[in-house]
Each structure stands twice: as structure tokens, then as C-alpha cells.
Design an enzyme around this catalytic site. Sequence first.
Site, PDB file in Angstrom:
ATOM      1  N   GLU A 139      -5.944   2.435   6.349  1.00  0.00           N
ATOM      2  CA  GLU A 139      -5.666   2.418   4.910  1.00  0.00           C
ATOM      3  C   GLU A 139      -6.352   3.609   4.249  1.00  0.00           C
ATOM      4  OE1 GLU A 139      -6.738  -0.661   1.363  1.00  0.00           O
ATOM      5  OE2 GLU A 139      -5.489  -1.448   2.962  1.00  0.00           O
ATOM      6  N   SER A 190     -11.487  -1.650   2.717  1.00  0.00           N
ATOM      7  CA  SER A 190     -10.770  -2.043   3.937  1.00  0.00           C
ATOM      8  C   SER A 190     -10.333  -0.784   4.685  1.00  0.00           C
ATOM      9  CB  SER A 190      -9.538  -2.874   3.592  1.00  0.00           C
ATOM     10  OG  SER A 190      -9.913  -4.068   2.956  1.00  0.00           O
ATOM     11  N   ARG A 214       0.827  -1.220   0.000  1.00  0.00           N
ATOM     12  CA  ARG A 214       0.000   0.000   0.000  1.00  0.00           C
ATOM     13  C   ARG A 214       0.860   1.267   0.000  1.00  0.00           C
ATOM     14  NH1 ARG A 214      -2.211  -3.496  -1.443  1.00  0.00           N
ATOM     15  NH2 ARG A 214      -4.068  -4.582  -0.698  1.00  0.00           N
TER      16      ARG A 214
END
Length: 305
Positions: free
Chosen positions: A297, A227, A177
Site C-alpha cells: 500500500e 498499513s 485504494r
Amino acid sequence: MDYFQDFIAALSNFIKKDNLKIDVPMKNHTSFKVGGPVDVLVMPEKYEEINRIIELCEKYDVNYYIIGNGSNLLVRDGGLRGVAIKLLKLNKLQIGNNKIIAGCGVPLGYLSRKARDKSLTGLEFACGIPGSVGGAVAMNAGAYNGEISNVVESVLVIDNKGKMKRLYRDELQFGYRSSAILKHKYIALEVTFTLQKGDREKIANRIDDLMRRRIEKQPLEYPSAGSTFKRPVGHFAAKLIEDSGLKGKGIGGAQVSDKHSGFIINKNDATAKDILDLIKFVQNTVKSKFNVELDTEVRIIGEDK
């Protein structure tokens, strides 16, 4: 006020009227469906316009925020002071033999299906990711054992000096990420993907299977940002949350999904504060039970009300 009007007038010299809006609720531009108003929303149609917008922001000392389709974004209830530069209109797509060149505003699901139509394999995993290409490459989006970094050849960016340049795979520093784009706060304009020729029917079946799994296991019927937390090393965020007894936990209109604990959803007209309070509650509970830090996230911006 005159200063602000001068700024708007300068923008309207090169931005089409329909692409320049004042006092816009950000809840209409995020998948969470929350967020206060942004002072100015501007939607450039050409790469060159981005630089001109940023130059004006710097000249008039106005904050600016780069956004895509807002699928990984939480805007606080007080909204954004300054300009949101929304890149969804930069959505050109060129498909060659085994290469696709996609503007940053191209939706990932659309890109995945276009690759399928040309019998190109490598983007099946992206079929249900709600983001656009620019945000996806910046955060190295992934799902079902696939990641954007596996298929990226190069990215055209605007660097933090306002220069347009191309970064190749070895310069992009992809991680979980993360990427050099995110680290250096570059703006991704256009991505060149290298894919492989495959069997169209197999590609289509894989996409259908992944979409079925998403629908079965994820709370797609509610607004969310996907998420909420990154995967901590050696753990799964959803399992830690569930094992902490937080499945279905709610604060205000926000809830830890009882379908998938990794998702915080806007179940009932939540405010951004509801969601932020629930994020903090989940983080604190998991930390106290398992001594594991959960990092978000989702990108969080804006002012409190």
C-alpha cells in the site's frame, strides 16, 4: 552545474526563499523517518505555482515527485534525483452548511475534527489517518468501514497535460485504494466534500472511540507508513502475516510490529533497505505458505544507495 544553478534561479523567481531547499534528507519528510536526500525540495503556496514548477522541470529535463506529508511514502536510501514538490502549504479550508472545501495539504485528522466542530458527520473514520487530503483522495484512503469516496463530491486536479479541471464523483473511478487520480497520475489540488448534519456529541464520541481503538491496536509509538500492504481479496494481510509466523520478525532496524502484523515499523534506526528487505521477505513467505500475493500500500520511490 551551471545548468542546475540556472534551474534553481528560475524557480527562485517565483518561489519564496523559505519554500525552496537544496539537498534535503527525505527522512525528515516521511513518517517512516528513512530516505536519502532529494536534490531540491519546493513547497508551492498557490495552485498556479505547481504548473510553473512542472514546466521548468520539463524545460530543464528534471524529474519531479509530488508528495504530501509523506505518511504513505518510502524513499530509498539513495534519495531522489530531481525535485520533490511538497503540497502541504496548500491548506485552505472553507466550511459551509454541509460542504467542506479543503486544499490538498489539509491534514485528514484536522479535517475530521473541523467537521465534528460544525456537527457534520461522515469523516469520523478519518480522524486517525495520518495523511493529507490530496493523497487520501488519490488513493481513496479508508479505515473502520469508511472511505473517502463516500463523502467526495468533486476534486480539482491538474491533469497530465498541465490543465486544471474539476472531476466529479462519477468521473473519479474510486476503487479499493485507487482512483482515476492515481491511475492517470493527476495532481489533486482541492476536494469538495458533502457531509450530513449530525449530533455533535455523537460525532465526538465516535471519533474518541476510533482514536482509542487505534492507540490500543496500532504501533503508533514507532515510525511507520501505516498499513504496509493492501488487503488481498478474501483475506486480511495482518492475519496472513501472523499465521506465517512473522509477527515480530525483524531485519536490521525494521520489524513486523508485534502489536499489529499489518504494520512494518522503523523500530531501531532502520534504513530504507532494511524495510524493503523485510517487505520482500514477508511477501515471499506469505506467497510460499498461502499462495497469496501481498501488494504494498505504501508508495516506494527513489534510488538505492
